[in-house]
Structure formats: structure tokens, C-alpha cells
Design a protein around this motif. Structure first.
Motif, PDB file in Angstrom:
ATOM      1  N   GLN A 138       0.852  -1.184   0.000  1.00 12.84           N
ATOM      2  CA  GLN A 138       0.000   0.000   0.000  1.00 12.84           C
ATOM      3  C   GLN A 138       0.890   1.237   0.000  1.00 12.84           C
ATOM      4  O   GLN A 138       1.939   1.255   0.666  1.00 12.84           O
ATOM      5  CB  GLN A 138      -0.927   0.030   1.211  1.00 12.84           C
ATOM      6  CG  GLN A 138      -1.945  -1.104   1.233  1.00 12.84           C
ATOM      7  CD  GLN A 138      -2.984  -0.908   2.306  1.00 12.84           C
ATOM      8  OE1 GLN A 138      -3.559   0.175   2.428  1.00 12.84           O
ATOM      9  NE2 GLN A 138      -3.232  -1.955   3.080  1.00 12.84           N
ATOM     10  N   ALA A 139       0.480   2.255  -0.742  1.00  9.98           N
ATOM     11  CA  ALA A 139       1.261   3.500  -0.823  1.00  9.98           C
ATOM     12  C   ALA A 139       0.381   4.665  -0.379  1.00  9.98           C
ATOM     13  O   ALA A 139      -0.804   4.731  -0.728  1.00  9.98           O
ATOM     14  CB  ALA A 139       1.760   3.722  -2.245  1.00  9.98           C
ATOM     15  N   PHE A 140       0.984   5.605   0.382  1.00  9.16           N
ATOM     16  CA  PHE A 140       0.221   6.744   0.886  1.00  9.16           C
ATOM     17  C   PHE A 140       1.084   8.002   0.758  1.00  9.16           C
ATOM     18  O   PHE A 140       2.313   7.947   0.871  1.00  9.16           O
ATOM     19  CB  PHE A 140      -0.202   6.522   2.340  1.00  9.16           C
ATOM     20  CG  PHE A 140       0.910   6.105   3.259  1.00  9.16           C
ATOM     21  CD1 PHE A 140       1.660   7.053   3.942  1.00  9.16           C
ATOM     22  CD2 PHE A 140       1.208   4.759   3.427  1.00  9.16           C
ATOM     23  CE1 PHE A 140       2.666   6.666   4.792  1.00  9.16           C
ATOM     24  CE2 PHE A 140       2.232   4.363   4.276  1.00  9.16           C
ATOM     25  CZ  PHE A 140       2.972   5.315   4.970  1.00  9.16           C
ATOM     26  N   ASN A 170       6.479  17.013   1.234  1.00 13.20           N
ATOM     27  CA  ASN A 170       7.805  17.174   0.638  1.00 13.20           C
ATOM     28  C   ASN A 170       8.089  16.152  -0.458  1.00 13.20           C
ATOM     29  O   ASN A 170       9.173  15.575  -0.541  1.00 13.20           O
ATOM     30  CB  ASN A 170       8.905  17.129   1.698  1.00 13.20           C
ATOM     31  CG  ASN A 170       8.777  18.234   2.711  1.00 13.20           C
ATOM     32  OD1 ASN A 170       8.380  19.361   2.379  1.00 13.20           O
ATOM     33  ND2 ASN A 170       9.067  17.931   3.964  1.00 13.20           N
ATOM     34  N   GLN A 171       7.072  15.901  -1.301  1.00 17.40           N
ATOM     35  CA  GLN A 171       7.223  15.010  -2.459  1.00 17.40           C
ATOM     36  C   GLN A 171       7.645  13.593  -2.054  1.00 17.40           C
ATOM     37  O   GLN A 171       8.440  12.952  -2.725  1.00 17.40           O
ATOM     38  CB  GLN A 171       8.244  15.595  -3.459  1.00 17.40           C
ATOM     39  CG  GLN A 171       7.832  16.945  -4.007  1.00 17.40           C
ATOM     40  CD  GLN A 171       8.829  17.518  -4.995  1.00 17.40           C
ATOM     41  OE1 GLN A 171       8.816  18.704  -5.283  1.00 17.40           O
ATOM     42  NE2 GLN A 171       9.713  16.707  -5.535  1.00 17.40           N
ATOM     43  N   CYS A 172       7.113  13.171  -0.945  1.00 17.31           N
ATOM     44  CA  CYS A 172       7.445  11.833  -0.442  1.00 17.31           C
ATOM     45  C   CYS A 172       6.236  10.903  -0.537  1.00 17.31           C
ATOM     46  O   CYS A 172       5.084  11.341  -0.536  1.00 17.31           O
ATOM     47  CB  CYS A 172       7.920  11.905   1.010  1.00 17.31           C
ATOM     48  SG  CYS A 172       9.504  12.744   1.212  1.00 17.31           S
ATOM     49  N   VAL A 173       6.532   9.611  -0.591  1.00 17.71           N
ATOM     50  CA  VAL A 173       5.498   8.577  -0.574  1.00 17.71           C
ATOM     51  C   VAL A 173       5.888   7.540   0.468  1.00 17.71           C
ATOM     52  O   VAL A 173       7.051   7.110   0.543  1.00 17.71           O
ATOM     53  CB  VAL A 173       5.312   7.916  -1.965  1.00 17.71           C
ATOM     54  CG1 VAL A 173       6.598   7.290  -2.461  1.00 17.71           C
ATOM     55  CG2 VAL A 173       4.210   6.854  -1.906  1.00 17.71           C
ATOM     56  N   GLY A 174       4.935   7.193   1.310  1.00 16.20           N
ATOM     57  CA  GLY A 174       5.162   6.124   2.274  1.00 16.20           C
ATOM     58  C   GLY A 174       4.659   4.795   1.709  1.00 16.20           C
ATOM     59  O   GLY A 174       3.565   4.729   1.123  1.00 16.20           O
ATOM     60  N   VAL A 175       5.448   3.776   1.845  1.00 16.65           N
ATOM     61  CA  VAL A 175       5.083   2.448   1.330  1.00 16.65           C
ATOM     62  C   VAL A 175       5.030   1.476   2.504  1.00 16.65           C
ATOM     63  O   VAL A 175       6.048   1.244   3.186  1.00 16.65           O
ATOM     64  CB  VAL A 175       6.087   1.954   0.272  1.00 16.65           C
ATOM     65  CG1 VAL A 175       5.684   0.573  -0.235  1.00 16.65           C
ATOM     66  CG2 VAL A 175       6.164   2.951  -0.875  1.00 16.65           C
ATOM     67  N   ALA A 176       3.859   0.938   2.763  1.00 17.41           N
ATOM     68  CA  ALA A 176       3.691  -0.084   3.808  1.00 17.41           C
ATOM     69  C   ALA A 176       3.511  -1.429   3.113  1.00 17.41           C
ATOM     70  O   ALA A 176       2.680  -1.559   2.206  1.00 17.41           O
ATOM     71  CB  ALA A 176       2.472   0.235   4.680  1.00 17.41           C
ATOM     72  N   PHE A 177       4.311  -2.416   3.541  1.00 19.11           N
ATOM     73  CA  PHE A 177       4.252  -3.712   2.847  1.00 19.11           C
ATOM     74  C   PHE A 177       4.485  -4.853   3.839  1.00 19.11           C
ATOM     75  O   PHE A 177       5.097  -4.674   4.896  1.00 19.11           O
ATOM     76  CB  PHE A 177       5.278  -3.775   1.714  1.00 19.11           C
ATOM     77  CG  PHE A 177       6.706  -3.616   2.160  1.00 19.11           C
ATOM     78  CD1 PHE A 177       7.494  -4.719   2.432  1.00 19.11           C
ATOM     79  CD2 PHE A 177       7.258  -2.347   2.308  1.00 19.11           C
ATOM     80  CE1 PHE A 177       8.799  -4.574   2.845  1.00 19.11           C
ATOM     81  CE2 PHE A 177       8.562  -2.196   2.718  1.00 19.11           C
ATOM     82  CZ  PHE A 177       9.344  -3.307   2.992  1.00 19.11           C
ATOM     83  N   GLU A 178       3.962  -5.991   3.473  1.00 26.36           N
ATOM     84  CA  GLU A 178       4.155  -7.215   4.252  1.00 26.36           C
ATOM     85  C   GLU A 178       4.621  -8.323   3.316  1.00 26.36           C
ATOM     86  O   GLU A 178       4.142  -8.425   2.175  1.00 26.36           O
ATOM     87  CB  GLU A 178       2.847  -7.658   4.914  1.00 26.36           C
ATOM     88  CG  GLU A 178       2.375  -6.791   6.039  1.00 26.36           C
ATOM     89  CD  GLU A 178       1.119  -7.373   6.681  1.00 26.36           C
ATOM     90  OE1 GLU A 178       1.265  -8.231   7.583  1.00 26.36           O
ATOM     91  OE2 GLU A 178       0.014  -6.993   6.260  1.00 26.36           O
TER      92      GLU A 178
END
Length: 635
Positions: free
Chosen positions: A237-239, A243-251
Motif C-alpha cells: 500500500q502507498a500513501f 515534501n514530495q514523499c510517498v510512504g510504502v507499507a508492505f508485508e
């Protein structure tokens, strides 16, 4: 700023921007000495910029904060990553100003620089408390990110127009565990360097879309592998972040997917086993309603599965077995293990079928009865066989009772026959002995005056008397064959034959040869001796010349031995081969021989009493061979 020509060349607008900044901007070298500072230092700390050059940062830091500040500087230099921290710095008038520092290392032309941004924090107690509360929340969130069991990567898209400009700026421990790639060496590196295989997918484009649109996206499941990452399946999942950033949560869901696949395979195998089983299988609700049935059960009961699932279990139970079924139901509820029972069921057409039912109770997660598993086998043929066997058993018991009665009667009659034979022998032999004695006395008294013809007649009378005694003895022996069982013992046949030959005392011209080796039997000694004695005696007595040869041999045949007695006498015509074994039958007229005709009858009866057979091979003038079979182990 002549001492920093490289900075001006690398950032031509740096100094003009610094003039406008309300925050403190510092540049320190690798030794921690100030090489450049923005004019705002005088407004915030009261120092002219020129007084700050060549001085270490720790010169202004509160003594209690020096060690922590020095540690953060070393982390930025040695690990090559940005650090943020808070400390207190002395103002020119002597008070302490709390600053929030953000320091980033920069490598340029073999020089290491520390670019620093220092923001003054509010000092009012209320504002200070709010700041500390906010910092506490931030620390809590940072700790949560680092300890959450979900992998986190934070990527910054340095150039919104270029997806290859993604750079990793933060991660957590769970990411290392999920990918197997350590954090060290990943931070501030481009995605194309750290995870190059991602650019063979649409993932970077999706991340860039999240940055540009600020919209969260569930990217579902993806498979990834490279030289460092083992082939794995990830749920991603990406959120969007500032500051032009993307957080990526993964399992890493590889194990889960494998387990799900194994579970699906197991369920499919169970479904196939359930449907294709050679016995009826069903799930039955606690209420007795059919939940699921297989094809074999439908065939057994004659229903379609949809028809059966509209009925209850009681519907198929034979009326006479309902009470038994209720007891079985109660036992199943109380019994942890399965129970097996035989009962009668009714088919759809009303016919009865015997079944073997094995039931097991399945409980739910709370330990309460959920449903029953039933395995139902058609045992009609077996029950019919059991009933047939029971009838046969009853008949056999009745036959055994009759047989026991018949055996008792036979034994009683055999005893009567033995008594009769003894009495008859005694009563018949007594007159014969009297006649023989009388004839002997007459012959003695008239020896000198008795004519030759009368003497011949007296001799003939004596011969007939002896023959009659032989007949009586032979009848007694014949009647006892097979009725008087002798003990079974170990009998070496060679020794037995030697004993028989010695007792017969063959004439000088007759040779009796034994072909060795001879077997050793577990049998009754006396009947076997009688058979050999009669056959050898006949071979000696019936020769047609003074000399002769008798040969005895044995051949093994499975559980038997075939013995043969061969002579070179006058032989027996084929027409008499069966006649010679009949009682009282002789091949020589009775007035020319005193033979009784009982010997071979006794031999035949003795052999057959042991389950064997006797035959003769002979032709007139060519001798004779008698063959008989005898068991290795008598019953």
C-alpha cells in the motif's frame, strides 16, 4: 565568503537566499569548525557572523548538551545521513536559547561538509510545554513506525518529472525482516540502485502517481526478487507524505500465500476424497438434518443429493431401529471419539439395507457440538452371509449331534463286532482243533494197516483244517484294519524292512534287495509292517522257480512316499489286476493251494486307511510290481 568558494559555485544563489532566511544556517567542516554562518546568527544569538568563523559548534552549546550534540554530529558524518536534535546555545548576553537542529552531510570534491539548519524554540512555559508535548507525540509516532510489524519505506521523488529520481530517506526494522536487506547502505540511495528490478514493473509509476495526486493507493500483491531479495510475494500500500514523499507499507506474505495454497489444496483433496469415496459420507446437523452428502451415499439410499438434504437422518432409519438410533445419538454427544454401529436403513423405494455407521462429533471453537461426520457402508451382503453362516452353524451343530450319536453307535457296534469275532473265532476253531486231533489219532492208530488212499484223504483233511484256521485268522485281521489305531512313532523304513525280511526267512535261492536310501516316517508301525510283510511274502511264495529276486524302492512325492515291491515271478494277467485285491480271491484253485485270498485285501484296506492308494503293474510271465503311497506324517 572567500573561504567557501566551492559552495558559491555549487549553489550560486545560496548566499542571497541565506540573507533572507529567518532561521540560522550554518556550514561546519568534518572537524566541527564553523566555515560559514548566515546573518541571522546575530539576531538570534547576538554574535556577528565573523566572530563565529573557525569556532567549533560545541563552544556555544550548554555543557550538559555537549556530549549528545557531538554524538549527533558523528552520526551524520560516519553514517552519511541526516540527523535532528535539540540543544541549548549561549547567547552573547549570557542567556540560553533552545535550538532545533537539522544537519545533513554533503560530500563535495573530497571534502565533507555539514549543512545545518537551526530553528529557535519558544521559551515561554506554556509554549514550551506545547512544544514538548508535540515532540513527545512525534517521538511516539517515530517509535511506532520503527516497531510496527509492517515494513515501511519512505521514498522522496526529487524530480516530479522523473520516476528514476526516487530516493529512500527512511525505513524501519520490519522492512529489513520482510526483504532480508539491511537498512545500512540503503538510506539516501536511489531506487534504481537499491531495488533495480522494481523498474521492470509499474510500481515506480504508481508511487509517483501517489506523490503527484496525494491519493492513497492499495497496490495489492506483487512478486519481487533480485540478487539480495529471495523470490517473495508482498502486499503493498502507498500513501502520500509531505515534501514530495510517498510512504510504502508492505508485508511479506509468501508464507501466508503458501499456507493458503496448501490449505486450498488440502480442502480440494478432502472434497475429492469426500465425493469419490467408496463409502457413503455425510455431514449431519445436531438436529439430524443432512448438511452435505456424497454420491456414494445417494446411490446407497436411492436419493438425489438435493432430495436427501431436505430430509432428516431419522427419515432413513428402519422403524424397528429408532430406539437404538436414539441411544446411539446420545452416546455420540458424550463420546469424544467415533462410534460404530450396524443398523437397518430404508431406501427411497422402501427396501431395507444393512449399513455400518461410524459417526464422529465435530465441535466448534467454543467447544460446543457443531455437527456430525457420518461414514456409512453397505454391509447387506455381509449380514446375509453372517445369517447364512449362522444357519449353517446351526445345521452343523445338529449334524455334529447326529454324528456324535452315530459315532457312539458305531463304537458300540464295533465293540459288539470285536466280541462276536472273538467268540466266533473261538467257537469255530474249537471244533476244527477237535477234528484235527481226531484225524491225527486215527492216523496214528492205523499207521500200519491204513491204505494209501485213506492216508491221502486224511492228509487232505488236515490241510483243509489248517486252511480254515487261516481263513478265520485272516477274517479277524481284516475286520480290525482301520479300526484299531496304533500310536504314531518314528519309523525308519530301512530298519523295518530288515526286520520283515529276517522274519520271513527267504529261501537260499531268493534275493530281497532294498534300494537305498529309505525314508524315515512318522506313522503307525504295525500297519506299515503288515503291508510290507504281505507283499514280500507273496513275491516269495508265488515264484515259479527255485531262485528269484525281490526289489523294494521308494520315491518322494510331496507329502507322501510311493513304495514299490517288484518281483521276477510268473506275473499276473491284466484281467486279474483288480480281482486280486478282493477278499477270498486267489489265482490258484483252492484244491491246489492253501492260500486264503485275504492277504492283498488286508494290504489294500491298510493303505487306504492311511489315505493312500495301491496299484499293480504286471503282465503274464513278466513279474509284477506293486506300488502304494504312504504319508510322511500320519494323522
Amino acid at each position: 565568503m572567500s573561504n567557501l568558494p566551492s559552495l558559491s559555485r555549487f549553489h550560486p544563489d545560496f548566499e542571497s537566499l541565506a540573507q533572507l532566511s529567518r532561521d540560522l544556517l550554518w556550514v561546519f567542516d568534518a572537524a566541527g569548525r564553523c566555515r560559514w554562518v548566515s546573518p541571522s546568527v546575530q539576531a538570534i544569538l547576538g554574535y556577528p557572523p565573523a566572530d563565529c568563523l573557525e569556532r567549533p559548534l560545541t563552544q556555544w552549546v550548554h555543557p550538559e548538551d555537549v556530549a549528545a550534540s557531538q554524538q549527533q554530529l558523528e552520526i551524520a558524518l560516519t553514517q552519511g545521513r541526516s540527523v535532528s536534535f535539540e540543544n541549548r546555545c549561549r547567547c552573547r548576553e549570557g542567556r540560553w536559547q533552545t535550538l532545533m537542529w537539522t544537519i545533513s552531510p554533503v560530500h563535495q570534491e573530497e571534502c565533507h561538509w555539514l549543512y545545518c539548519l537551526a530553528q529557535p524554540l519558544l521559551s515561554a512555559p506554556a509554549d514550551r510545554a506545547q512544544v514538548e508535548a508535540a515532540q513527545t507525540d512525534i517521538s511516539m509516532y517515530v517509535s511506532a513506525i520503527h516497531n510496527i510489524p509492517v515494513g515501511i519505506y519512505i521514498w522522496r521523488l526529487d524530480d516530479l518529472a522523473d520516476v528514476r529520481s526516487f530516493r529512500l530517506i527512511a525505513t524501519n526494522r520490519a522492512a529489513t525482516q520482510a526483504t532480508g536487506v539491511a537498512m545500512e547502505g540503503l538510506l539516501n540511495r536511489a531506487m534504481a540502485e537499491t531495488f533495480p528490478k522494481l523498474f521492470e514493473t509499474d510500481i515506480p509509476l504508481a508511487y509517483a502517481d501517489v506523490v503527484r495526486t496525494g491519493t492513497r493507493r492499495n497496490l495489492g500483491e506483487m512478486t519481487y526478487a533480485d540478487q539480495r531479495v529471495q523470490p517473495s510475494i508482498f502486499a503493498v500500500q502507498a500513501f502520500p507524505l509531505p515534501n514530495q514523499c510517498v510512504g510504502v507499507a508492505f508485508e511479506n506474505i509468501t508464507d501466508r500465500k503458501r499456507d493458503e495454497q496448501l490449505r486450498r489444496q488440502g480442502e480440494e483433496q478432502l472434497r475429492i476424497i469426500f465425493q469419490e469415496a467408496g463409502v457413503g459420507m455425510a455431514r449431519v446437523a445436531i438436529s439430524g438434518r443432512w448438511i452435505q452428502v456424497n454420491q456414494k451415499l445417494c446411490q446407497l439410499l436411492g436419493y438425489q443429493d438435493t432430495e436427501l438434504c431436505q430430509l432428516t437422518f431419522d427419515h432413513i432409519i428402519h422403524p424397528d431401529d429408532h430406539a437404538l438410533d436414539q441411544a446411539y445419538y446420545q452416546q455420540l454427544l458424550a463420546q469424544p471419539n467415533g462410534l460404530t454401529q450396524e443398523k437397518r436403513c430404508l431406501r427411497k423405494d422402501g427396501s431395507t439395507v444393512w449399513v455400518e455407521l461410524t459417526g464422529s462429533l465435530v465441535k466448534d471453537d467454543q467447544g460446543q457440538p457443531g455437527y456430525f461426520i457420518a461414514v456409512i457402508s453397505d454391509v447387506t451382503q455381509r449380514k446375509q452371509s453372517e445369517l447364512k453362516l449362522q444357519r449353517q452353524k446351526d445345521e452343523l451343530m445338529q449334524i455334529n449331534r447326529r454324528l456324535a450319536h452315530t459315532t457312539a453307535t458305531l463304537e458300540r457296534r464295533n465293540q459288539e463286532l470285536d466280541q462276536f469275532a472273538y467268540v466266533a473265532s473261538h467257537d469255530l476253531k474249537a471244533p476244527l482243533r477237535a477234528i484235527a486231533n481226531l484225524a491225527a489219532w486215527i492216523e496214528e492208530d492205523l499207521t500200519d494197516t491204513l491204505p494209501a488212499e485213506n492216508k491221502r484223504q486224511l492228509d487232505l483233511l488236515q490241510g483243509r483244517i489248517h486252511r480254515m484256521e487261516g481263513l478265520i485268522d485272516g477274517l479277524l485281521r481284516y475286520s480290525r484294519v482301520g479300526r484299531e489305531r496304533q500310536p504314531v512313532e518314528t519309523v525308519p523304513v530301512a530298519a523295518l524292512l530288515a526286520e520283515v525280511i529276517d522274519s520271513l526267512a527267504p529261501p537260499a535261492g531268493v534275493t530281497v534287495a532294498i534300494v537305498t536310501p529309505m525314508p524315515t516316517l512318522q506313522t503307525q508301525r504295525l500297519p506299515l509292517r503288515q503291508v510290507f510283510a504281505n507283499l514280500i511274502s507273496n513275491a516269495i511264495k508265488h515264484r515259479d522257480r527255485p531262485e528269484g529276486r525281490v526289489q523294494i524302492a521308494a520315491v518322494e512325492q510331496d507329502d507322501w512316499y510311493e513304495f514299490s515291491v517288484t518281483d521276477d515271478g510268473p506275473g499276473i494277467a491284466a484281467a486279474y489286476h483288480s480281482k486280486i485285491f478282493t477278499i477270498f480271491q486267489t489265482l490258484i484253485a483252492r484244491d491246489k493251494s492253501d492260500h486264503t485270498g485275504i492277504g492283498l485285501s488286508i494290504v489294500k484296506k491298510s493303505v487306504e486307511a492311511e489315505g493312500g492308494e495301491i496299484t499293480v503293474e504286471s503282465a503274464e510271465g513278466e513279474g509284477a510290481t506293486f506300488r502304494f503311497t504312504w504319508p510322511k506324517q500320519s494323522a
